[in-house]
Design a protein around this motif. Structure first.
Motif, PDB file in Angstrom:
ATOM      1  N   ALA A  53      -7.177  10.248  36.075  1.00 53.65           N
ATOM      2  CA  ALA A  53      -8.031   8.778  36.327  1.00 53.65           C
ATOM      3  C   ALA A  53      -7.862   8.091  35.024  1.00 53.65           C
ATOM      4  CB  ALA A  53      -9.564   9.426  36.590  1.00 53.65           C
ATOM      5  N   GLN A  54      -8.494   7.062  35.266  1.00 54.85           N
ATOM      6  CA  GLN A  54      -8.654   6.182  34.035  1.00 54.85           C
ATOM      7  C   GLN A  54      -9.840   5.621  33.961  1.00 54.85           C
ATOM      8  OE1 GLN A  54      -6.485   2.319  34.915  1.00 54.85           O
ATOM      9  NE2 GLN A  54      -6.833   2.881  37.024  1.00 54.85           N
ATOM     10  N   LEU A  69      -5.512  11.365  46.088  1.00 52.89           N
ATOM     11  CA  LEU A  69      -6.636  11.959  45.132  1.00 52.89           C
ATOM     12  C   LEU A  69      -7.079  10.780  44.332  1.00 52.89           C
ATOM     13  CD1 LEU A  69      -4.132  14.603  43.454  1.00 52.89           C
ATOM     14  CD2 LEU A  69      -6.195  15.131  44.941  1.00 52.89           C
ATOM     15  N   ARG A  70      -8.457  10.823  44.295  1.00 56.77           N
ATOM     16  CA  ARG A  70      -9.441   9.787  43.710  1.00 56.77           C
ATOM     17  C   ARG A  70     -10.748  10.388  43.309  1.00 56.77           C
ATOM     18  NH1 ARG A  70     -13.695   9.458  47.070  1.00 56.77           N
ATOM     19  NH2 ARG A  70     -13.407  10.143  49.115  1.00 56.77           N
ATOM     20  N   PRO A  71     -11.466   9.856  42.552  1.00 55.39           N
ATOM     21  CA  PRO A  71     -12.672  10.237  42.035  1.00 55.39           C
ATOM     22  C   PRO A  71     -13.560  10.341  43.149  1.00 55.39           C
ATOM     23  CG  PRO A  71     -11.838   8.571  40.430  1.00 55.39           C
ATOM     24  CD  PRO A  71     -11.029   8.696  41.615  1.00 55.39           C
ATOM     25  N   ARG A 115      -6.489   6.453  39.423  1.00 57.51           N
ATOM     26  CA  ARG A 115      -5.210   5.876  39.019  1.00 57.51           C
ATOM     27  C   ARG A 115      -4.488   5.450  40.445  1.00 57.51           C
ATOM     28  NH1 ARG A 115      -1.468   8.510  37.213  1.00 57.51           N
ATOM     29  NH2 ARG A 115      -0.744   6.626  36.078  1.00 57.51           N
ATOM     30  N   SER A 116      -3.865   4.228  40.510  1.00 57.90           N
ATOM     31  CA  SER A 116      -3.314   3.702  41.622  1.00 57.90           C
ATOM     32  C   SER A 116      -2.188   4.579  42.206  1.00 57.90           C
ATOM     33  CB  SER A 116      -2.906   2.178  41.385  1.00 57.90           C
ATOM     34  OG  SER A 116      -1.978   2.174  40.368  1.00 57.90           O
ATOM     35  N   ALA A 142     -14.676  14.280  38.788  1.00 53.81           N
ATOM     36  CA  ALA A 142     -14.869  15.270  40.363  1.00 53.81           C
ATOM     37  C   ALA A 142     -13.481  14.580  40.957  1.00 53.81           C
ATOM     38  CB  ALA A 142     -16.054  14.635  41.055  1.00 53.81           C
ATOM     39  N   LEU A 143     -12.625  15.283  41.270  1.00 51.39           N
ATOM     40  CA  LEU A 143     -11.378  14.564  42.149  1.00 51.39           C
ATOM     41  C   LEU A 143     -11.167  15.127  43.387  1.00 51.39           C
ATOM     42  CD1 LEU A 143      -9.248  12.813  40.994  1.00 51.39           C
ATOM     43  CD2 LEU A 143      -7.607  14.791  40.390  1.00 51.39           C
ATOM     44  N   HIS A 144     -11.088  14.186  44.431  1.00 53.79           N
ATOM     45  CA  HIS A 144     -11.322  14.680  45.834  1.00 53.79           C
ATOM     46  C   HIS A 144     -10.010  14.032  46.300  1.00 53.79           C
ATOM     47  CE1 HIS A 144     -13.176  15.262  49.613  1.00 53.79           C
ATOM     48  NE2 HIS A 144     -12.425  14.320  50.013  1.00 53.79           N
TER      49      HIS A 144
END
Length: 145
Positions: A111-112, A73-75, A64-65, A93-95
């Motif tokens: 996330a999307q 936070l990103r996959p 998600r931007s 899996a959120l990093h």
């Protein structure tokens, strides 16, 4: 297109779009309490839903931007892939790329997912490939920055 979806927990939130023309469907965290993610670590965040993506398609899980740009936070794998034959819970899996602990609130958008078609191919081994003007030129070989 219709995608069958199943709540694995009664209070799980179904994916939703932020606007009528949004390509991605927001996925929501299914944690009962705030989830802390330490700096430079990855946490597995369940969504509480499973789905039957039609054959010939897959679910691409993207950042998600706002979460990526504001919270870092990103996959973890940058783009996740949910195959059409997978029927388990959708887990992200959120990093945490930041130097600070981040917290995922219950039912937060994490996330999307974009449902995308793909081509099934067969590979044919060969000793020769056709020639192109680029050839084997790799990173930066086209001269564009």
């Amino acid at each position: 297109m219709n995608v069958a979806i199943k709540r694995l927990q009664e209070d799980a939130i179904l994916p939703s779009r932020g606007s009528d023309q949004a390509a991605g469907y927001d996925l929501y965290a299914k944690n009962s309490e705030p989830l802390a993610i330490a700096p430079h670590t990855t946490a597995m965040v369940g969504t509480g839903v499973a789905m039957a993506i039609p054959e010939g398609y897959f679910g691409g899980i993207f950042a998600r931007s706002g979460l990526a740009s504001k919270q870092s936070l990103r996959p973890a794998n940058c783009v996740g892939v949910v195959d059409a034959d997978y029927r388990g819970e959708i887990i992200v899996a959120l990093h945490n790329d930041s130097d600070e602990e981040r917290t995922i609130a219950p039912k937060e958008r994490i996330a999307q997912m974009v449902i995308l078609p793909f081509l099934s191919v067969e590979f044919t081994e060969t000793q020769d490939l056709d020639e192109t003007s680029r050839g084997a030129g790799g990173f930066g070989s086209t001269g564009r920055m």
